[in-house]
Design an enzyme around this catalytic site. Structure first.
Site, short mmCIF file in Angstrom:
data_model
loop_
_atom_site.label_atom_id
_atom_site.label_comp_id
_atom_site.label_asym_id
_atom_site.label_seq_id
_atom_site.Cartn_x
_atom_site.Cartn_y
_atom_site.Cartn_z
CG HIS A 190 50.98 21.50 74.68
ND1 HIS A 190 52.37 21.89 73.87
CD2 HIS A 190 51.03 20.93 73.78
CE1 HIS A 190 52.69 21.70 72.85
NE2 HIS A 190 51.97 21.06 72.36
CB CYS A 205 49.03 19.61 70.61
SG CYS A 205 49.60 18.11 71.47
#
Length: 235
Positions: A190, A205
């Protein structure tokens, strides 16, 4: 251990601007002189390496100009204390950048990311690099990424993208996660606003610059393969 667990994609997200492509990291505890947040006169253990990286005269002695250049680098990537000290974490950041530059357009030269799966998103934690390939053909990248910090490392191994949320909102961290593509529990590709080298790292992440996260969104889909390998420096 899950990095970015979120469930609610209702809130609108905006593609956020990103700062810097270079690297960062902080100075380890006890490794810097006890000084206020001003330019240090102390010579660091990686003085010559830092001087060379910054294009300074390589004499192994701290100067006012050396400190100013080092502080600017540290400030760009969120390295603290920002005092211009050539410590281990500042050099680690620079060394990661050098490895990224050396990868050029052949990031999978060593063949560590599978080439027999068709389109696949590869993540090299050691070099903090990511790219998309189709067989042996490079489709996008390599680009710098910011992966999980010590304790919430990005998990290695073969994965698949299983959920995508373009305007994702993390209910765990209360932040927007534009162009989220989840591939392992709460871990996803992301966009982020931070430098790719901002220490100590993500919650697990694979953080990307907005343009790169958007490109990944356009190139990948649910069911596509992801392969994560290596070990992030400092974890």
């Amino acid at each position: 251990m899950v990095a970015v667990a979120s469930t609610n994609g209702r809130r609108a997200g905006i593609a956020l601007g990103l700062t810097g492509l270079v690297v960062p990291l902080t100075v380890a505890l006890g490794s810097t002189p006890a000084q206020a947040a001003s330019c240090t006169t102390s010579t660091g253990p990686y003085q010559k390496q830092v001087e060379k990286f910054l294009g300074r005269p390589v004499d192994g002695r701290q100067s006012a100009a050396d400190c100013k250049a080092t502080r600017a680098f540290q400030a760009m990537h969120g390295i603290t204390p920002t005092i211009g000290y050539a410590g281990p974490l500042t050099w680690r950041t620079m060394n990661t950048m050098l490895q990224q530059r050396a990868a050029g357009k052949t990031p999978n030269k060593a063949g560590k990311c599978p080439t027999n799966k068709g389109r696949i998103a590869c993540v090299d934690l050691t070099r903090q690099l990511a790219w998309i390939q189709d067989g042996t053909k490079l489709k996008y990248g390599p680009v710098p990424v910011r992966t999980g910090k010590n304790g919430t490392e990005t998990r290695t191994g073969a994965k698949k993208i299983y959920w995508r949320s373009i305007n994702h909102w993390s209910t765990l961290y209360n932040v927007r996660m534009p162009y989220s593509q989840f591939f392992d529990g709460g871990q996803a590709f992301h966009s982020t606003t931070k430098s790719m080298y901002n220490p100590p790292g993500s919650g697990g992440c694979v953080n990307m610059r907005p343009a790169d996260a958007k490109a990944y969104w356009n190139l990948l889909k649910n069911g596509d393969d992801v392969y994560v390998y290596g070990r992030k420096p400092g974890t």
